[in-house]
Design a protein around this motif. Structure first.
Motif, PDB file in Angstrom:
ATOM      1  N   ILE A   2      24.593 -12.994 -38.622  1.00 58.14           N
ATOM      2  CA  ILE A   2      24.398 -13.676 -39.780  1.00 58.14           C
ATOM      3  C   ILE A   2      25.868 -13.507 -40.487  1.00 58.14           C
ATOM      4  N   TYR A   3      26.371 -14.341 -40.928  1.00 58.30           N
ATOM      5  CA  TYR A   3      27.598 -14.464 -41.940  1.00 58.30           C
ATOM      6  C   TYR A   3      27.530 -14.736 -43.161  1.00 58.30           C
ATOM      7  N   ASP A   4      28.249 -14.156 -44.192  1.00 62.09           N
ATOM      8  CA  ASP A   4      28.121 -14.374 -45.424  1.00 62.09           C
ATOM      9  C   ASP A   4      29.297 -15.238 -45.865  1.00 62.09           C
ATOM     10  N   VAL A   5      28.996 -16.053 -46.722  1.00 59.58           N
ATOM     11  CA  VAL A   5      30.088 -17.082 -47.334  1.00 59.58           C
ATOM     12  C   VAL A   5      30.191 -17.092 -48.680  1.00 59.58           C
ATOM     13  N   LEU A   6      31.391 -16.586 -49.480  1.00 64.14           N
ATOM     14  CA  LEU A   6      31.211 -16.548 -50.823  1.00 64.14           C
ATOM     15  C   LEU A   6      31.930 -17.854 -51.493  1.00 64.14           C
ATOM     16  N   ALA A   7      31.532 -18.321 -52.462  1.00 59.80           N
ATOM     17  CA  ALA A   7      32.059 -19.377 -52.997  1.00 59.80           C
ATOM     18  C   ALA A   7      33.385 -18.961 -53.716  1.00 59.80           C
ATOM     19  N   GLN A   8      34.475 -19.175 -53.289  1.00 62.98           N
ATOM     20  CA  GLN A   8      36.014 -18.599 -53.675  1.00 62.98           C
ATOM     21  C   GLN A   8      36.594 -19.566 -53.481  1.00 62.98           C
ATOM     22  N   PRO A   9      37.496 -20.116 -54.294  1.00 63.26           N
ATOM     23  CA  PRO A   9      38.477 -20.962 -54.116  1.00 63.26           C
ATOM     24  C   PRO A   9      39.332 -20.910 -52.777  1.00 63.26           C
ATOM     25  N   VAL A  10      39.661 -21.955 -51.787  1.00 64.19           N
ATOM     26  CA  VAL A  10      40.143 -21.937 -50.602  1.00 64.19           C
ATOM     27  C   VAL A  10      41.745 -21.507 -50.842  1.00 64.19           C
ATOM     28  N   GLN A  11      42.231 -20.795 -50.415  1.00 65.47           N
ATOM     29  CA  GLN A  11      43.445 -20.278 -50.521  1.00 65.47           C
ATOM     30  C   GLN A  11      44.735 -21.125 -49.624  1.00 65.47           C
ATOM     31  N   SER A  19      39.275 -19.374 -33.858  1.00 63.29           N
ATOM     32  CA  SER A  19      38.007 -19.668 -33.356  1.00 63.29           C
ATOM     33  C   SER A  19      37.139 -20.671 -33.833  1.00 63.29           C
ATOM     34  N   GLU A  20      36.133 -20.957 -33.395  1.00 70.14           N
ATOM     35  CA  GLU A  20      35.007 -21.864 -33.775  1.00 70.14           C
ATOM     36  C   GLU A  20      34.278 -21.303 -35.043  1.00 70.14           C
ATOM     37  N   VAL A  21      34.005 -20.100 -34.943  1.00 70.58           N
ATOM     38  CA  VAL A  21      33.578 -19.413 -35.927  1.00 70.58           C
ATOM     39  C   VAL A  21      34.262 -19.550 -37.322  1.00 70.58           C
ATOM     40  N   ALA A  22      35.629 -19.122 -37.087  1.00 68.23           N
ATOM     41  CA  ALA A  22      36.576 -19.494 -38.191  1.00 68.23           C
ATOM     42  C   ALA A  22      36.630 -20.635 -38.808  1.00 68.23           C
ATOM     43  N   GLU A  23      36.678 -21.631 -37.910  1.00 67.34           N
ATOM     44  CA  GLU A  23      36.557 -22.993 -38.617  1.00 67.34           C
ATOM     45  C   GLU A  23      35.179 -23.340 -39.171  1.00 67.34           C
ATOM     46  N   ILE A  24      34.086 -22.871 -38.675  1.00 70.36           N
ATOM     47  CA  ILE A  24      33.010 -23.105 -39.385  1.00 70.36           C
ATOM     48  C   ILE A  24      32.826 -22.514 -40.759  1.00 70.36           C
ATOM     49  N   LEU A  25      33.293 -21.250 -40.766  1.00 68.21           N
ATOM     50  CA  LEU A  25      33.231 -20.333 -42.129  1.00 68.21           C
ATOM     51  C   LEU A  25      34.268 -20.952 -43.154  1.00 68.21           C
ATOM     52  N   GLN A  26      35.466 -21.546 -42.536  1.00 68.10           N
ATOM     53  CA  GLN A  26      36.263 -22.191 -43.696  1.00 68.10           C
ATOM     54  C   GLN A  26      35.525 -23.423 -44.110  1.00 68.10           C
ATOM     55  N   ASN A  27      34.947 -24.196 -43.164  1.00 69.64           N
ATOM     56  CA  ASN A  27      34.219 -25.686 -43.716  1.00 69.64           C
ATOM     57  C   ASN A  27      33.303 -25.248 -44.488  1.00 69.64           C
ATOM     58  N   LEU A  28      32.435 -24.273 -44.461  1.00 71.91           N
ATOM     59  CA  LEU A  28      31.506 -23.689 -45.310  1.00 71.91           C
ATOM     60  C   LEU A  28      31.965 -23.499 -46.762  1.00 71.91           C
ATOM     61  N   VAL A  97      26.333 -17.826 -49.566  1.00 72.89           N
ATOM     62  CA  VAL A  97      25.294 -18.377 -48.499  1.00 72.89           C
ATOM     63  C   VAL A  97      25.391 -17.409 -47.296  1.00 72.89           C
ATOM     64  N   GLN A  98      24.391 -17.316 -46.805  1.00 71.12           N
ATOM     65  CA  GLN A  98      24.103 -16.749 -45.636  1.00 71.12           C
ATOM     66  C   GLN A  98      23.721 -17.619 -44.481  1.00 71.12           C
ATOM     67  N   VAL A  99      24.657 -17.642 -43.424  1.00 72.24           N
ATOM     68  CA  VAL A  99      24.296 -18.508 -42.293  1.00 72.24           C
ATOM     69  C   VAL A  99      24.121 -18.005 -41.119  1.00 72.24           C
ATOM     70  N   MET A 100      23.618 -18.820 -40.287  1.00 74.30           N
ATOM     71  CA  MET A 100      23.770 -18.148 -38.777  1.00 74.30           C
ATOM     72  C   MET A 100      24.123 -19.316 -38.028  1.00 74.30           C
ATOM     73  N   ILE A 101      25.084 -19.177 -37.153  1.00 70.02           N
ATOM     74  CA  ILE A 101      25.595 -20.233 -36.395  1.00 70.02           C
ATOM     75  C   ILE A 101      24.554 -20.714 -35.230  1.00 70.02           C
ATOM     76  N   ASN A 102      24.354 -21.898 -35.244  1.00 76.94           N
ATOM     77  CA  ASN A 102      23.461 -22.352 -33.905  1.00 76.94           C
ATOM     78  C   ASN A 102      24.110 -22.323 -32.713  1.00 76.94           C
ATOM     79  N   ASP A 103      23.433 -22.138 -31.734  1.00 77.54           N
ATOM     80  CA  ASP A 103      23.985 -22.221 -30.232  1.00 77.54           C
ATOM     81  C   ASP A 103      24.071 -23.512 -29.877  1.00 77.54           C
ATOM     82  N   ASP A 104      24.944 -23.889 -29.097  1.00 83.05           N
ATOM     83  CA  ASP A 104      24.898 -25.275 -28.488  1.00 83.05           C
ATOM     84  C   ASP A 104      24.433 -25.221 -27.247  1.00 83.05           C
TER      85      ASP A 104
END
Length: 105
Positions: A2-11, A19-28, A97-104
């Protein structure tokens, strides 16, 4: 995991995440910090901020709903497992937001 994503302005945007995880978290982070109608070529991107002038409890519930719908639409590779919203004394709502990345599979 599980990953936590805090609503902070993107720097800044990393156009080549490590990685794909970094991409997904940035998108979120981008989704939960962008209001609808603010992106010229995709006016529906983000969440509807119409509720922000409503009472705090009402705004929190509507914001959670908007965030879940936006994530389902724009980042289907994750499942939202929880949302917590904190408020400041000046009335600013900050979602985490707490999310879990779905498996492909």
């Amino acid at each position: 995991m599980i990953y936590d994503v805090l609503a902070q302005p993107v720097q800044g945007i990393d156009f080549a995440p490590a990685s794909e995880v970094a991409e997904i978290l940035q998108n979120l982070r981008t989704i939960i910090t962008t209001t609808k109608y603010s992106v010229p070529l995709d006016r529906d991107f983000g969440f509807d901020a119409e509720m922000l002038d409503k009472p705090m409890n009402t705004a929190q519930v509507q914001l959670q709903s908007e965030i879940i719908m936006a994530i389902k639409t724009y980042e289907p590779r994750v499942t939202v497992t929880g949302i917590t919203i904190t408020g400041t004394d000046s009335g600013v709502l900050i979602p985490k937001v707490q999310v879990m990345i779905n498996d492909d599979e």
